[in-house]
Write a protein that holds these residues in place. Structure first.
Motif, mmCIF file in Angstrom:
data_model
loop_
_atom_site.group_PDB
_atom_site.id
_atom_site.type_symbol
_atom_site.label_atom_id
_atom_site.label_comp_id
_atom_site.label_asym_id
_atom_site.label_seq_id
_atom_site.Cartn_x
_atom_site.Cartn_y
_atom_site.Cartn_z
ATOM 1 N N GLU A 1 0.715 -1.127 0.060
ATOM 2 C CA GLU A 1 -0.038 -0.052 -0.093
ATOM 3 C C GLU A 1 0.825 1.294 -0.085
ATOM 4 N N VAL A 2 0.594 2.199 -0.968
ATOM 5 C CA VAL A 2 1.330 3.504 -0.882
ATOM 6 C C VAL A 2 0.077 4.278 -0.365
ATOM 7 N N LEU A 3 0.435 4.944 0.769
ATOM 8 C CA LEU A 3 -0.429 5.862 1.530
ATOM 9 C C LEU A 3 -0.150 7.334 1.097
ATOM 10 N N SER A 4 -1.185 7.716 0.480
ATOM 11 C CA SER A 4 -1.051 9.385 0.329
ATOM 12 C C SER A 4 -1.447 10.194 1.552
ATOM 13 N N LEU A 5 -0.842 10.987 2.132
ATOM 14 C CA LEU A 5 -0.904 11.718 3.328
ATOM 15 C C LEU A 5 -1.034 13.233 2.981
ATOM 16 N N GLU A 6 -1.883 13.951 3.826
ATOM 17 C CA GLU A 6 -1.720 15.440 3.377
ATOM 18 C C GLU A 6 -0.084 15.988 3.529
ATOM 19 N N GLY A 7 -0.090 16.910 2.864
ATOM 20 C CA GLY A 7 1.279 17.347 2.818
ATOM 21 C C GLY A 7 2.166 17.102 1.742
ATOM 22 N N GLY A 8 1.682 16.158 0.795
ATOM 23 C CA GLY A 8 2.456 15.610 -0.109
ATOM 24 C C GLY A 8 3.510 14.651 0.358
ATOM 25 N N ILE A 9 2.843 13.811 1.368
ATOM 26 C CA ILE A 9 3.857 12.681 2.095
ATOM 27 C C ILE A 9 3.180 11.424 1.470
ATOM 28 N N TYR A 10 4.084 10.505 1.280
ATOM 29 C CA TYR A 10 3.586 9.181 0.930
ATOM 30 C C TYR A 10 4.456 8.049 1.935
ATOM 31 N N ILE A 11 4.000 7.047 2.342
ATOM 32 C CA ILE A 11 4.481 6.094 3.054
ATOM 33 C C ILE A 11 3.855 4.690 2.415
ATOM 34 N N VAL A 12 4.874 3.740 2.479
ATOM 35 C CA VAL A 12 4.620 2.337 2.022
ATOM 36 C C VAL A 12 4.400 1.424 3.241
ATOM 37 N N ARG A 13 3.495 0.662 3.323
ATOM 38 C CA ARG A 13 3.272 -0.539 4.035
ATOM 39 C C ARG A 13 3.023 -1.838 3.277
ATOM 40 N N ALA A 14 3.602 -2.791 3.834
ATOM 41 C CA ALA A 14 3.440 -4.131 3.309
ATOM 42 C C ALA A 14 2.665 -5.151 4.025
ATOM 43 N N HIS A 15 1.941 -5.665 3.320
ATOM 44 C CA HIS A 15 0.739 -6.731 4.069
ATOM 45 C C HIS A 15 1.537 -8.027 3.961
ATOM 46 N N LEU A 16 1.468 -8.783 4.971
ATOM 47 C CA LEU A 16 2.005 -10.155 5.103
ATOM 48 C C LEU A 16 1.240 -10.924 5.907
ATOM 49 N N LEU A 17 1.473 -12.065 5.893
ATOM 50 C CA LEU A 17 0.632 -13.119 6.393
ATOM 51 C C LEU A 17 0.427 -12.748 8.162
#
Length: 105
Positions: A19-35
């Motif tokens: 998941e690439v999360l788009s946040l306020e202020g033009g910030i992106y974070i990446v989350r990985a979904h595992l088992l």
């Protein structure tokens, strides 16, 4: 989870989705979904890695293995307007769009 751990887990086929999360202020974070749950990509100090654009995300994740196939990736964006105006009833789900790591076009 750091980038090297993410690449290792992806090469072992353990990453179910990114998941690439788009946040306020033009910030992106990446989350990985595992088992065993969801893990946020972190920098060398163990802080959440803040990326400045989707191009930055693609550049960072360019070394993800193609075999096994790269996990599906989605861009997640919360619709703040609906929350502020209160026009909809019930739960408001975030917008989830397929996101290609290969190319911006």
């Amino acid at each position: 989870m750091n980038l090297q751990q993410l690449i290792k887990l992806a090469s072992e086929g353990q990453v179910r989705e990114l998941e690439v999360l788009s946040l306020e202020g033009g910030i992106y974070i990446v989350r990985a979904h595992l088992l065993n749950g969801c893990h946020t990509l972190q920098d060398a100090r163990g802080n959440t890695l803040h990326l400045r654009s989707t191009t930055h995300v693609r550049d960072l994740l360019r070394d993800l293995p193609a075999d096994p196939p790269a996990p599906p990736c989605v861009l997640v964006q919360h619709v703040v307007h609906d929350e502020m105006c209160g026009a909809r009833q019930g739960e408001i789900a975030p917008l989830r769009m397929p996101f290609s790591l290969a190319s911006a076009w």
